[in-house]
Motif scaffolding. Structure first.
Motif, short mmCIF file in Angstrom:
data_model
loop_
_atom_site.label_atom_id
_atom_site.label_comp_id
_atom_site.label_asym_id
_atom_site.label_seq_id
_atom_site.Cartn_x
_atom_site.Cartn_y
_atom_site.Cartn_z
N GLN A 51 -9.36 -0.99 -29.79
CA GLN A 51 -10.21 -1.30 -30.94
C GLN A 51 -11.26 -0.21 -31.15
OE1 GLN A 51 -11.25 -5.26 -29.59
NE2 GLN A 51 -10.29 -6.12 -31.40
N ASN A 52 -11.81 0.33 -30.03
CA ASN A 52 -12.78 1.41 -30.17
C ASN A 52 -12.13 2.62 -30.82
OD1 ASN A 52 -15.01 0.15 -29.04
ND2 ASN A 52 -14.44 0.69 -26.96
N ASP A 53 -10.89 2.95 -30.40
CA ASP A 53 -10.21 4.11 -30.93
C ASP A 53 -9.93 3.95 -32.43
OD1 ASP A 53 -10.24 5.20 -28.43
OD2 ASP A 53 -8.22 4.56 -27.90
N ALA A 54 -9.86 2.72 -32.91
CA ALA A 54 -9.54 2.49 -34.31
C ALA A 54 -10.70 2.87 -35.22
CB ALA A 54 -9.17 1.02 -34.53
N GLY A 55 -11.88 3.10 -34.66
CA GLY A 55 -13.04 3.46 -35.47
C GLY A 55 -14.08 2.37 -35.43
N GLY A 56 -15.34 2.80 -35.44
CA GLY A 56 -16.44 1.85 -35.32
C GLY A 56 -16.71 1.11 -36.61
N LEU A 57 -17.41 -0.02 -36.47
CA LEU A 57 -17.77 -0.87 -37.61
C LEU A 57 -19.26 -0.75 -37.87
CD1 LEU A 57 -17.03 -3.10 -39.69
CD2 LEU A 57 -17.62 -4.76 -37.91
N ALA A 58 -19.64 -0.36 -39.07
CA ALA A 58 -21.04 -0.35 -39.49
C ALA A 58 -21.34 -1.66 -40.18
CB ALA A 58 -21.30 0.82 -40.43
N ILE A 59 -22.27 -2.42 -39.61
CA ILE A 59 -22.65 -3.72 -40.17
C ILE A 59 -23.89 -3.51 -41.03
CG2 ILE A 59 -23.35 -6.08 -39.65
CD1 ILE A 59 -21.96 -5.72 -36.91
N MET A 60 -23.71 -3.53 -42.34
CA MET A 60 -24.83 -3.37 -43.26
C MET A 60 -25.53 -4.73 -43.33
SD MET A 60 -23.90 -0.30 -43.78
CE MET A 60 -24.65 0.53 -45.16
N ALA A 61 -26.58 -4.86 -42.54
CA ALA A 61 -27.12 -6.18 -42.23
C ALA A 61 -28.13 -6.67 -43.27
CB ALA A 61 -27.78 -6.15 -40.85
N GLY A 62 -27.83 -7.87 -43.78
CA GLY A 62 -28.77 -8.59 -44.62
C GLY A 62 -29.34 -9.75 -43.83
N LYS A 73 -19.90 -10.47 -31.76
CA LYS A 73 -18.47 -10.40 -31.47
C LYS A 73 -18.07 -8.99 -31.08
CE LYS A 73 -13.84 -11.38 -33.15
NZ LYS A 73 -12.98 -11.85 -34.23
N CYS A 74 -18.59 -8.00 -31.79
CA CYS A 74 -18.28 -6.61 -31.46
C CYS A 74 -18.74 -6.28 -30.04
CB CYS A 74 -18.94 -5.67 -32.46
SG CYS A 74 -18.20 -5.67 -34.10
N ARG A 75 -19.94 -6.73 -29.69
CA ARG A 75 -20.47 -6.45 -28.35
C ARG A 75 -19.63 -7.14 -27.28
NH1 ARG A 75 -26.59 -8.05 -27.18
NH2 ARG A 75 -25.70 -10.12 -27.58
N THR A 76 -19.25 -8.39 -27.53
CA THR A 76 -18.45 -9.15 -26.56
C THR A 76 -17.10 -8.49 -26.32
OG1 THR A 76 -19.52 -11.23 -27.19
CG2 THR A 76 -17.39 -11.39 -26.09
N GLU A 77 -16.50 -7.95 -27.39
CA GLU A 77 -15.18 -7.34 -27.29
C GLU A 77 -15.23 -5.87 -26.88
OE1 GLU A 77 -13.31 -8.06 -31.03
OE2 GLU A 77 -12.97 -10.19 -30.62
N GLY A 78 -16.44 -5.34 -26.67
CA GLY A 78 -16.57 -3.95 -26.26
C GLY A 78 -16.22 -2.96 -27.35
N ARG A 79 -16.40 -3.36 -28.59
CA ARG A 79 -16.04 -2.50 -29.71
C ARG A 79 -17.20 -1.60 -30.10
NH1 ARG A 79 -13.97 -6.75 -34.05
NH2 ARG A 79 -13.76 -4.87 -35.28
N ASN A 80 -16.87 -0.47 -30.70
CA ASN A 80 -17.87 0.45 -31.20
C ASN A 80 -18.41 -0.09 -32.53
OD1 ASN A 80 -19.45 2.69 -31.77
ND2 ASN A 80 -17.75 3.87 -32.59
N TYR A 81 -19.73 -0.23 -32.64
CA TYR A 81 -20.31 -0.77 -33.86
C TYR A 81 -21.76 -0.31 -33.99
CZ TYR A 81 -22.92 -4.17 -31.01
OH TYR A 81 -23.77 -4.75 -30.11
#
Length: 204
Positions: A51-62, A73-81
């Motif tokens: 999932q990290n290799d697939a590219g990070g997720l930018a959360i435009m937070a409101g 969820k991203c932190r729990t799954e060890g994903r780049n965000y």
């Protein structure tokens, strides 16, 4: 981590141990989001998962719970965000998450920040009031899209969001819906109550 503003108007993130992590793009390893170790001052890089290799997720937070749920969820799954924070949107849940503060009028800086953190996908999550733009802060990138964006602002929130999404896509980012990243937002198909539809109900 807490966002801070530099003298030139750019944003930087200062971790709790006082280390300044400014996005420059010159040191790609140093720019990867860091997950804080329970011991103060120690950091570890996230695991290199598919999932990290697939590219990070930018959360435009409101405002609201949605951006927090996405980040957790991203932190729990060890994903780049990366959590992107805008002026006028207080976020009281960002400790332990990678955060960058940006300005609406600095599109060039926003794109540079996302790339520095390895983000290739963008999700708009949470409520956000229409910003009051300051023309004296417009950077070159904003000026290049200003005619399209300012016209969309006159068309309402939906038109504005579509225009921003198109600008993001033109910059090479993939705009994704929050529910595609957080499947718990969607209820399962089927009857959700004990009451069952009758033959007449189905015929309707």
């Amino acid at each position: 981590a807490c966002p801070a503003r530099t003298g030139d108007g750019s944003a930087r993130t200062i971790r709790r141990d006082g280390v300044d992590r400014r996005g420059s793009g010159n040191h790609p390893v140093a720019q990867r989001p860091l997950h804080q170790h329970p011991v103060r001052g120690l950091t570890t890089l996230p695991a290199l998962t598919e999932q990290n290799d697939a590219g990070g997720l930018a959360i435009m937070a409101g405002a609201g719970d949605l951006p927090r749920l996405l980040a957790e969820k991203c932190r729990t799954e060890g994903r780049n965000y990366l959590v992107v924070q805008f002026p006028g949107v207080p976020l009281d849940w960002t400790e332990g998450h990678p955060v960058e503060a940006v300005q609406f009028e600095k599109f060039g800086h926003i794109f540079k920040t996302l790339r520095a953190h390895g983000c290739t996908r963008v999700a708009f999550a949470g409520a956000m009031a229409r910003p009051k733009l300051n023309p004296t802060r417009f950077d070159r990138k904003f000026l290049s899209v200003a005619p399209t964006l300012l016209s969309a602002l006159k068309g309402g929130d939906d038109a504005t969001l579509r225009a921003i999404g198109k600008i993001m896509e033109d910059e090479g980012f993939e705009v994704v819906a929050p529910h595609s990243e957080l499947d718990s937002l969607i209820v399962e198909a089927g009857v959700l109550t004990k009451a069952r539809p009758s033959v007449e109900d189905k015929s309707d």
